[in-house]
Design a protein around this motif. Structure first.
Motif, PDB file in Angstrom:
ATOM      1  N   LYS A  62      12.898  -7.811   1.638  1.00  0.00           N
ATOM      2  CA  LYS A  62      11.512  -7.096   1.681  1.00  0.00           C
ATOM      3  C   LYS A  62      10.363  -7.876   1.597  1.00  0.00           C
ATOM      4  O   LYS A  62       9.350  -7.603   2.583  1.00  0.00           O
ATOM      5  CB  LYS A  62      11.455  -6.145   0.197  1.00  0.00           C
ATOM      6  CG  LYS A  62      12.696  -5.106   0.087  1.00  0.00           C
ATOM      7  CD  LYS A  62      12.554  -3.904  -0.928  1.00  0.00           C
ATOM      8  CE  LYS A  62      12.750  -4.808  -2.297  1.00  0.00           C
ATOM      9  NZ  LYS A  62      12.481  -3.986  -3.422  1.00  0.00           N
ATOM     10  N   SER A  63      10.485  -8.989   0.815  1.00  0.00           N
ATOM     11  CA  SER A  63       9.408  -9.939   1.163  1.00  0.00           C
ATOM     12  C   SER A  63       9.265 -10.442   2.544  1.00  0.00           C
ATOM     13  O   SER A  63       8.054 -10.667   3.126  1.00  0.00           O
ATOM     14  CB  SER A  63       9.430 -10.997   0.249  1.00  0.00           C
ATOM     15  OG  SER A  63       8.827 -10.759  -1.207  1.00  0.00           O
ATOM     16  N   ASN A  64      10.066 -10.915   3.113  1.00  0.00           N
ATOM     17  CA  ASN A  64      10.193 -11.418   4.341  1.00  0.00           C
ATOM     18  C   ASN A  64       9.844 -10.438   5.466  1.00  0.00           C
ATOM     19  O   ASN A  64       9.063 -10.794   6.454  1.00  0.00           O
ATOM     20  CB  ASN A  64      11.619 -11.884   4.924  1.00  0.00           C
ATOM     21  CG  ASN A  64      12.022 -13.060   3.842  1.00  0.00           C
ATOM     22  OD1 ASN A  64      11.377 -13.761   3.380  1.00  0.00           O
ATOM     23  ND2 ASN A  64      13.453 -13.344   4.007  1.00  0.00           N
ATOM     24  N   ALA A  65      10.116  -9.175   5.193  1.00  0.00           N
ATOM     25  CA  ALA A  65       9.817  -8.159   6.332  1.00  0.00           C
ATOM     26  C   ALA A  65       8.182  -8.049   6.267  1.00  0.00           C
ATOM     27  O   ALA A  65       7.894  -7.537   7.019  1.00  0.00           O
ATOM     28  CB  ALA A  65      10.416  -6.646   5.613  1.00  0.00           C
ATOM     29  N   GLN A  66       7.484  -8.309   5.106  1.00  0.00           N
ATOM     30  CA  GLN A  66       6.205  -8.072   4.861  1.00  0.00           C
ATOM     31  C   GLN A  66       5.479  -9.433   5.094  1.00  0.00           C
ATOM     32  O   GLN A  66       4.278  -9.459   5.211  1.00  0.00           O
ATOM     33  CB  GLN A  66       5.916  -7.550   3.257  1.00  0.00           C
ATOM     34  CG  GLN A  66       6.208  -6.245   2.849  1.00  0.00           C
ATOM     35  CD  GLN A  66       5.687  -5.092   3.607  1.00  0.00           C
ATOM     36  OE1 GLN A  66       4.534  -5.381   3.875  1.00  0.00           O
ATOM     37  NE2 GLN A  66       6.197  -4.164   3.639  1.00  0.00           N
ATOM     38  N   ASN A  67       6.199 -10.227   5.516  1.00  0.00           N
ATOM     39  CA  ASN A  67       5.416 -11.632   5.540  1.00  0.00           C
ATOM     40  C   ASN A  67       5.165 -12.308   4.624  1.00  0.00           C
ATOM     41  O   ASN A  67       4.003 -13.016   4.571  1.00  0.00           O
ATOM     42  CB  ASN A  67       4.570 -11.534   6.929  1.00  0.00           C
ATOM     43  CG  ASN A  67       4.379 -13.084   7.672  1.00  0.00           C
ATOM     44  OD1 ASN A  67       5.147 -13.900   7.511  1.00  0.00           O
ATOM     45  ND2 ASN A  67       3.336 -12.972   8.410  1.00  0.00           N
ATOM     46  N   PHE A  68       5.520 -12.122   3.343  1.00  0.00           N
ATOM     47  CA  PHE A  68       5.016 -12.630   1.985  1.00  0.00           C
ATOM     48  C   PHE A  68       6.079 -13.875   1.887  1.00  0.00           C
ATOM     49  O   PHE A  68       7.117 -14.154   2.459  1.00  0.00           O
ATOM     50  CB  PHE A  68       5.638 -11.920   0.883  1.00  0.00           C
ATOM     51  CG  PHE A  68       4.797 -10.570   0.796  1.00  0.00           C
ATOM     52  CD1 PHE A  68       3.673 -10.211   1.705  1.00  0.00           C
ATOM     53  CD2 PHE A  68       5.123  -9.646  -0.113  1.00  0.00           C
ATOM     54  CE1 PHE A  68       3.000  -9.001   1.665  1.00  0.00           C
ATOM     55  CE2 PHE A  68       4.489  -8.296  -0.551  1.00  0.00           C
ATOM     56  CZ  PHE A  68       3.379  -7.894   0.641  1.00  0.00           C
ATOM     57  N   ASN A  69       5.213 -15.086   1.300  1.00  0.00           N
ATOM     58  CA  ASN A  69       5.855 -16.108   0.865  1.00  0.00           C
ATOM     59  C   ASN A  69       6.577 -16.121  -0.356  1.00  0.00           C
ATOM     60  O   ASN A  69       5.754 -16.270  -1.416  1.00  0.00           O
ATOM     61  CB  ASN A  69       4.938 -17.409   0.983  1.00  0.00           C
ATOM     62  CG  ASN A  69       4.503 -17.293   2.441  1.00  0.00           C
ATOM     63  OD1 ASN A  69       5.095 -17.726   3.432  1.00  0.00           O
ATOM     64  ND2 ASN A  69       3.380 -17.166   2.605  1.00  0.00           N
ATOM     65  N   SER A  70       7.772 -15.655  -0.782  1.00  0.00           N
ATOM     66  CA  SER A  70       8.549 -15.303  -1.926  1.00  0.00           C
ATOM     67  C   SER A  70       9.314 -16.473  -2.478  1.00  0.00           C
ATOM     68  O   SER A  70       9.984 -17.028  -1.869  1.00  0.00           O
ATOM     69  CB  SER A  70       9.035 -14.085  -2.136  1.00  0.00           C
ATOM     70  OG  SER A  70       8.170 -13.006  -1.846  1.00  0.00           O
ATOM     71  N   THR A  89       0.829  -1.196   0.145  1.00  0.00           N
ATOM     72  CA  THR A  89       0.119  -0.089  -0.013  1.00  0.00           C
ATOM     73  C   THR A  89       0.803   1.211  -0.068  1.00  0.00           C
ATOM     74  O   THR A  89       0.457   2.420  -0.638  1.00  0.00           O
ATOM     75  CB  THR A  89      -1.143   0.063   1.051  1.00  0.00           C
ATOM     76  OG1 THR A  89      -1.767  -1.274   1.393  1.00  0.00           O
ATOM     77  CG2 THR A  89      -1.863   1.203   1.266  1.00  0.00           C
ATOM     78  N   ALA A  90       2.022   1.397   0.912  1.00  0.00           N
ATOM     79  CA  ALA A  90       2.935   2.267   0.576  1.00  0.00           C
ATOM     80  C   ALA A  90       3.425   2.670  -0.824  1.00  0.00           C
ATOM     81  O   ALA A  90       3.604   3.886  -1.013  1.00  0.00           O
ATOM     82  CB  ALA A  90       3.996   2.146   1.466  1.00  0.00           C
ATOM     83  N   GLY A 123      -2.582  -2.738  -2.005  1.00  0.00           N
ATOM     84  CA  GLY A 123      -1.274  -3.442  -1.794  1.00  0.00           C
ATOM     85  C   GLY A 123      -1.632  -5.038  -0.976  1.00  0.00           C
ATOM     86  O   GLY A 123      -2.508  -5.273  -0.283  1.00  0.00           O
ATOM     87  N   TYR A 124      -0.506  -5.735  -1.058  1.00  0.00           N
ATOM     88  CA  TYR A 124      -0.730  -7.154  -0.573  1.00  0.00           C
ATOM     89  C   TYR A 124      -0.574  -7.120   1.086  1.00  0.00           C
ATOM     90  O   TYR A 124      -0.854  -8.096   1.715  1.00  0.00           O
ATOM     91  CB  TYR A 124       0.362  -8.201  -1.294  1.00  0.00           C
ATOM     92  CG  TYR A 124      -0.334  -8.606  -2.723  1.00  0.00           C
ATOM     93  CD1 TYR A 124      -1.094  -9.431  -3.079  1.00  0.00           C
ATOM     94  CD2 TYR A 124       0.726  -7.782  -3.777  1.00  0.00           C
ATOM     95  CE1 TYR A 124      -1.448  -9.836  -4.176  1.00  0.00           C
ATOM     96  CE2 TYR A 124       0.296  -8.053  -5.178  1.00  0.00           C
ATOM     97  CZ  TYR A 124      -0.866  -9.029  -5.167  1.00  0.00           C
ATOM     98  OH  TYR A 124      -1.230  -9.384  -6.555  1.00  0.00           O
ATOM     99  N   ASP A 125       0.077  -6.110   1.498  1.00  0.00           N
ATOM    100  CA  ASP A 125       0.005  -6.117   2.857  1.00  0.00           C
ATOM    101  C   ASP A 125      -1.304  -6.019   3.452  1.00  0.00           C
ATOM    102  O   ASP A 125      -1.525  -6.417   4.519  1.00  0.00           O
ATOM    103  CB  ASP A 125       0.861  -4.720   3.434  1.00  0.00           C
ATOM    104  CG  ASP A 125       0.272  -3.622   2.750  1.00  0.00           C
ATOM    105  OD1 ASP A 125       0.356  -3.565   1.467  1.00  0.00           O
ATOM    106  OD2 ASP A 125       0.158  -2.768   3.517  1.00  0.00           O
ATOM    107  N   GLN A 126      -2.378  -5.657   2.432  1.00  0.00           N
ATOM    108  CA  GLN A 126      -3.765  -5.742   3.109  1.00  0.00           C
ATOM    109  C   GLN A 126      -4.146  -7.018   3.554  1.00  0.00           C
ATOM    110  O   GLN A 126      -4.784  -7.519   4.341  1.00  0.00           O
ATOM    111  CB  GLN A 126      -4.615  -5.086   2.238  1.00  0.00           C
ATOM    112  CG  GLN A 126      -4.244  -3.542   2.283  1.00  0.00           C
ATOM    113  CD  GLN A 126      -5.089  -2.594   0.828  1.00  0.00           C
ATOM    114  OE1 GLN A 126      -6.168  -3.238   0.513  1.00  0.00           O
ATOM    115  NE2 GLN A 126      -4.469  -1.544   0.633  1.00  0.00           N
TER     116      GLN A 126
END
Length: 290
Positions: free
Chosen positions: A265-273, A232-233, A239-242
Protein backbone atom coordinates in the motif's frame (compact mmCIF):
# COMPACT_ATOMS: atom_id res chain seq x y z
CA UNK A 1 8.57 9.04 19.14
CA UNK A 2 5.22 7.33 18.88
CA UNK A 3 2.33 9.70 19.30
CA UNK A 4 -1.26 8.47 19.31
CA UNK A 5 -4.11 10.91 18.66
CA UNK A 6 -6.12 11.61 21.79
CA UNK A 7 -9.18 13.36 20.33
CA UNK A 8 -12.40 11.39 19.79
CA UNK A 9 -14.44 12.88 16.92
CA UNK A 10 -17.64 14.50 18.16
CA UNK A 11 -21.03 13.18 17.03
CA UNK A 12 -22.91 15.64 14.86
CA UNK A 13 -26.53 16.10 15.87
CA UNK A 14 -29.25 16.06 13.23
CA UNK A 15 -30.77 19.06 14.97
CA UNK A 16 -27.87 21.45 14.23
CA UNK A 17 -29.29 24.65 12.79
CA UNK A 18 -28.39 26.01 9.38
CA UNK A 19 -26.67 28.95 11.06
CA UNK A 20 -24.45 26.64 13.09
CA UNK A 21 -23.56 24.69 9.97
CA UNK A 22 -22.55 27.89 8.22
CA UNK A 23 -20.31 28.81 11.13
CA UNK A 24 -18.49 25.48 11.03
CA UNK A 25 -17.86 25.72 7.31
CA UNK A 26 -16.48 29.26 7.46
CA UNK A 27 -14.25 28.77 10.50
CA UNK A 28 -11.40 26.97 8.68
CA UNK A 29 -11.28 29.73 6.06
CA UNK A 30 -11.07 32.36 8.78
CA UNK A 31 -8.20 30.47 10.42
CA UNK A 32 -6.36 30.13 7.11
CA UNK A 33 -6.60 33.86 6.42
CA UNK A 34 -4.87 34.60 9.73
CA UNK A 35 -1.79 32.53 8.86
CA UNK A 36 1.43 34.23 7.75
CA UNK A 37 2.67 33.91 4.20
CA UNK A 38 4.99 30.93 3.71
CA UNK A 39 8.69 31.83 3.69
CA UNK A 40 10.39 30.42 0.61
CA UNK A 41 13.36 28.12 1.05
CA UNK A 42 15.04 28.52 -2.32
CA UNK A 43 18.16 26.40 -2.57
CA UNK A 44 17.27 24.27 0.44
CA UNK A 45 17.88 20.54 0.31
CA UNK A 46 14.60 18.74 -0.30
CA UNK A 47 14.19 14.96 -0.56
CA UNK A 48 12.95 13.42 -3.80
CA UNK A 49 9.65 11.55 -3.73
CA UNK A 50 11.52 8.23 -3.76
CA UNK A 51 14.21 8.60 -1.08
CA UNK A 52 15.73 5.77 0.94
CA UNK A 53 16.24 6.69 4.58
CA UNK A 54 17.11 5.74 8.12
CA UNK A 55 15.41 7.12 11.23
CA UNK A 56 17.64 6.52 14.26
CA UNK A 57 17.07 8.50 17.46
CA UNK A 58 18.13 6.34 20.40
CA UNK A 59 21.78 6.33 19.29
CA UNK A 60 23.95 7.87 16.60
CA UNK A 61 24.64 5.83 13.45
CA UNK A 62 27.91 3.92 13.28
CA UNK A 63 29.95 2.74 10.32
CA UNK A 64 29.38 1.04 8.02
CA UNK A 65 26.36 3.26 7.45
CA UNK A 66 23.31 1.96 5.59
CA UNK A 67 23.50 3.04 1.95
CA UNK A 68 20.54 5.42 2.20
CA UNK A 69 19.93 8.89 0.82
CA UNK A 70 18.66 10.47 4.06
CA UNK A 71 19.34 10.13 7.78
CA UNK A 72 17.06 11.55 10.48
CA UNK A 73 18.94 11.72 13.81
CA UNK A 74 18.74 13.44 17.20
CA UNK A 75 19.84 17.05 16.94
CA UNK A 76 21.22 17.43 20.45
CA UNK A 77 23.24 14.21 20.19
CA UNK A 78 24.79 15.50 16.95
CA UNK A 79 25.16 19.17 17.84
CA UNK A 80 28.96 19.17 17.44
CA UNK A 81 28.47 18.41 13.76
CA UNK A 82 30.93 15.52 13.57
CA UNK A 83 28.40 12.80 12.71
CA UNK A 84 26.63 15.08 10.23
CA UNK A 85 29.91 15.71 8.43
CA UNK A 86 30.74 12.00 8.47
CA UNK A 87 27.35 10.98 7.06
CA UNK A 88 27.66 13.49 4.23
CA UNK A 89 31.23 12.51 3.39
CA UNK A 90 30.18 8.86 3.26
CA UNK A 91 27.61 9.54 0.53
CA UNK A 92 27.73 12.82 -1.39
CA UNK A 93 24.28 14.38 -1.74
CA UNK A 94 22.93 12.62 1.34
CA UNK A 95 20.52 14.75 3.37
CA UNK A 96 20.72 14.78 7.17
CA UNK A 97 17.66 15.78 9.23
CA UNK A 98 17.77 17.26 12.74
CA UNK A 99 15.21 15.76 15.11
CA UNK A 100 14.03 18.05 17.92
CA UNK A 101 10.86 18.24 19.94
CA UNK A 102 9.00 21.46 19.18
CA UNK A 103 5.88 20.72 21.20
CA UNK A 104 7.14 19.15 24.41
CA UNK A 105 9.57 19.85 27.23
CA UNK A 106 12.14 17.10 27.88
CA UNK A 107 13.85 17.31 31.25
CA UNK A 108 17.06 15.65 29.99
CA UNK A 109 17.88 18.26 27.34
CA UNK A 110 20.68 20.77 28.05
CA UNK A 111 18.31 23.74 27.61
CA UNK A 112 15.62 22.33 29.93
CA UNK A 113 16.25 24.96 32.63
CA UNK A 114 15.38 27.74 30.17
CA UNK A 115 11.71 26.79 29.88
CA UNK A 116 9.47 29.03 32.04
CA UNK A 117 7.08 27.11 34.28
CA UNK A 118 4.00 28.70 32.72
CA UNK A 119 4.60 26.94 29.39
CA UNK A 120 4.86 23.46 30.95
CA UNK A 121 1.71 21.38 30.72
CA UNK A 122 0.69 17.83 31.48
CA UNK A 123 3.12 14.91 31.29
CA UNK A 124 2.98 12.69 28.24
CA UNK A 125 1.68 9.23 28.97
CA UNK A 126 4.44 6.60 28.78
CA UNK A 127 7.17 9.24 28.27
CA UNK A 128 8.77 10.04 31.67
CA UNK A 129 10.30 13.51 31.97
CA UNK A 130 8.31 14.91 29.04
CA UNK A 131 5.52 17.50 29.23
CA UNK A 132 3.38 19.30 26.68
CA UNK A 133 4.14 22.95 25.92
CA UNK A 134 1.78 25.89 25.65
CA UNK A 135 2.61 26.65 22.04
CA UNK A 136 0.47 29.79 22.13
CA UNK A 137 3.40 31.49 23.85
CA UNK A 138 5.84 31.17 20.94
CA UNK A 139 6.16 34.95 20.68
CA UNK A 140 7.99 34.99 24.04
CA UNK A 141 10.63 32.85 25.72
CA UNK A 142 9.36 29.62 24.15
CA UNK A 143 9.98 31.04 20.69
CA UNK A 144 13.49 32.10 21.67
CA UNK A 145 14.27 28.56 22.83
CA UNK A 146 13.01 27.08 19.58
CA UNK A 147 14.97 29.59 17.50
CA UNK A 148 18.10 28.59 19.42
CA UNK A 149 17.39 24.94 18.64
CA UNK A 150 17.06 25.75 14.96
CA UNK A 151 20.32 27.68 15.13
CA UNK A 152 21.92 24.59 16.69
CA UNK A 153 20.70 22.42 13.80
CA UNK A 154 22.02 24.90 11.26
CA UNK A 155 25.41 25.27 12.96
CA UNK A 156 25.84 21.47 13.08
CA UNK A 157 25.46 21.27 9.31
CA UNK A 158 22.01 19.70 9.09
CA UNK A 159 19.98 20.14 5.91
CA UNK A 160 16.52 19.93 7.44
CA UNK A 161 14.65 19.75 10.72
CA UNK A 162 11.99 17.35 12.00
CA UNK A 163 9.98 19.09 14.77
CA UNK A 164 8.15 16.48 16.82
CA UNK A 165 4.94 16.76 18.85
CA UNK A 166 3.37 19.55 16.83
CA UNK A 167 -0.14 18.28 17.56
CA UNK A 168 -0.62 19.26 21.19
CA UNK A 169 -4.07 20.65 20.41
CA UNK A 170 -5.22 17.08 19.67
CA UNK A 171 -3.92 15.75 23.00
CA UNK A 172 -4.56 16.27 26.70
CA UNK A 173 -1.92 18.99 26.99
CA UNK A 174 -3.19 20.78 30.08
CA UNK A 175 -3.89 23.91 28.00
CA UNK A 176 -7.01 24.92 26.03
CA UNK A 177 -5.17 24.68 22.73
CA UNK A 178 -7.28 25.10 19.62
CA UNK A 179 -6.62 23.99 16.05
CA UNK A 180 -5.94 27.63 15.15
CA UNK A 181 -3.29 27.85 17.90
CA UNK A 182 -1.50 24.83 16.47
CA UNK A 183 -1.66 26.19 12.93
CA UNK A 184 -0.18 29.50 14.07
CA UNK A 185 2.69 27.77 15.88
CA UNK A 186 3.45 25.22 13.17
CA UNK A 187 3.52 27.80 10.39
CA UNK A 188 5.71 30.09 12.50
CA UNK A 189 8.14 27.24 13.15
CA UNK A 190 8.29 26.23 9.47
CA UNK A 191 8.97 29.83 8.46
CA UNK A 192 11.75 30.15 11.05
CA UNK A 193 13.37 26.97 9.69
CA UNK A 194 13.22 28.32 6.14
CA UNK A 195 14.76 31.61 7.24
CA UNK A 196 17.81 29.56 8.27
CA UNK A 197 18.00 27.63 5.02
CA UNK A 198 16.62 24.45 6.61
CA UNK A 199 13.86 22.49 4.95
CA UNK A 200 11.24 21.24 7.40
CA UNK A 201 9.16 18.09 7.86
CA UNK A 202 5.59 17.96 9.09
CA UNK A 203 5.55 15.33 11.83
CA UNK A 204 2.15 13.65 12.21
CA UNK A 205 -0.62 16.31 12.75
CA UNK A 206 -2.44 14.58 9.92
CA UNK A 207 -5.70 16.51 10.17
CA UNK A 208 -4.03 19.84 9.45
CA UNK A 209 -2.22 18.71 6.29
CA UNK A 210 -4.36 20.80 3.89
CA UNK A 211 -3.54 24.06 5.70
CA UNK A 212 0.11 23.22 6.45
CA UNK A 213 1.12 21.74 3.10
CA UNK A 214 2.36 25.07 1.63
CA UNK A 215 4.74 25.55 4.60
CA UNK A 216 6.34 22.10 4.89
CA UNK A 217 8.74 20.43 2.47
CA UNK A 218 8.14 16.77 3.34
CA UNK A 219 6.34 14.69 5.93
CA UNK A 220 7.29 12.15 8.60
CA UNK A 221 4.57 9.90 9.96
CA UNK A 222 4.19 7.15 12.52
CA UNK A 223 1.60 4.41 12.16
CA UNK A 224 -0.82 5.95 9.71
CA UNK A 225 -1.48 2.55 8.16
CA UNK A 226 -2.17 0.97 11.53
CA UNK A 227 -4.62 3.76 12.35
CA UNK A 228 -6.14 3.92 8.86
CA UNK A 229 -5.36 7.59 8.34
CA UNK A 230 -2.73 7.67 5.57
CA UNK A 231 -4.76 8.86 2.61
CA UNK A 232 -7.47 11.32 1.70
CA UNK A 233 -9.66 8.38 0.69
CA UNK A 234 -9.46 7.16 4.29
CA UNK A 235 -10.04 10.57 5.91
CA UNK A 236 -12.20 12.49 3.41
CA UNK A 237 -10.35 15.81 3.72
CA UNK A 238 -6.70 15.11 4.54
CA UNK A 239 -4.00 12.59 3.77
CA UNK A 240 -0.34 12.15 2.90
CA UNK A 241 -1.21 11.56 -0.72
CA UNK A 242 -1.67 15.34 -0.81
CA UNK A 243 2.06 15.74 -0.09
CA UNK A 244 2.94 13.34 -2.90
CA UNK A 245 0.60 15.14 -5.29
CA UNK A 246 2.47 18.37 -4.45
CA UNK A 247 5.80 16.68 -5.26
CA UNK A 248 6.81 16.41 -1.58
CA UNK A 249 8.19 13.20 -0.08
CA UNK A 250 6.45 11.18 2.63
CA UNK A 251 8.39 9.08 5.17
CA UNK A 252 6.31 6.58 7.12
CA UNK A 253 7.18 4.15 9.92
CA UNK A 254 5.10 1.27 11.23
CA UNK A 255 5.92 -0.61 14.42
CA UNK A 256 3.25 -3.25 14.95
CA UNK A 257 2.20 -4.20 11.44
CA UNK A 258 3.92 -6.86 9.40
CA UNK A 259 5.52 -5.50 6.23
CA UNK A 260 3.02 -7.59 4.26
CA UNK A 261 0.23 -5.49 5.79
CA UNK A 262 1.48 -2.09 4.66
CA UNK A 263 4.42 -2.14 2.22
CA UNK A 264 2.44 -2.76 -0.93
CA UNK A 265 0.00 0.00 0.00
CA UNK A 266 2.84 2.39 0.81
CA UNK A 267 4.64 1.67 -2.43
CA UNK A 268 1.42 2.25 -4.37
CA UNK A 269 1.13 5.69 -2.74
CA UNK A 270 4.83 6.45 -3.42
CA UNK A 271 5.55 6.66 0.32
CA UNK A 272 8.98 5.81 1.75
CA UNK A 273 8.03 3.36 4.48
CA UNK A 274 10.03 1.43 7.05
CA UNK A 275 9.26 -1.10 9.72
CA UNK A 276 11.02 -0.01 12.92
CA UNK A 277 11.12 -0.87 16.62
CA UNK A 278 9.79 1.62 19.17
CA UNK A 279 13.36 2.19 20.36
CA UNK A 280 14.17 3.75 16.97
CA UNK A 281 17.59 2.13 16.98
CA UNK A 282 19.53 0.90 13.93
CA UNK A 283 16.98 -1.81 13.08
CA UNK A 284 15.10 -1.09 9.85
CA UNK A 285 13.21 -3.01 7.19
CA UNK A 286 12.51 -0.85 4.13
CA UNK A 287 9.51 -1.37 1.91
CA UNK A 288 11.51 -0.48 -1.19
CA UNK A 289 15.08 0.23 -2.17
CA UNK A 290 18.04 0.06 0.21
Amino acid sequence: MRRLPALIPALISALISAAALAATTTAPAAEAKALPAPVACNGCWKPALNTSWQWQLSSLPTKPYPNVQMFDIDGFAAKDGAIVKSLKADKPGRGVVCYISAGTYEDWRPDASQFPSEVLGKPLEDWPGERWLDVRKYTGKLGQIMKARLDMCKAAGFDAVEPDNVDGYANDSGFPLKAADQLAYNTWFANEAHKRGLSVALKNDVEQIPALLPYFDFAVNEECWEHTECTTAQNDDYGYDQFVKAGKAVFNVEYNLATSAFCAKSNAQNFNSLKKKYELDAYRVPCRGA
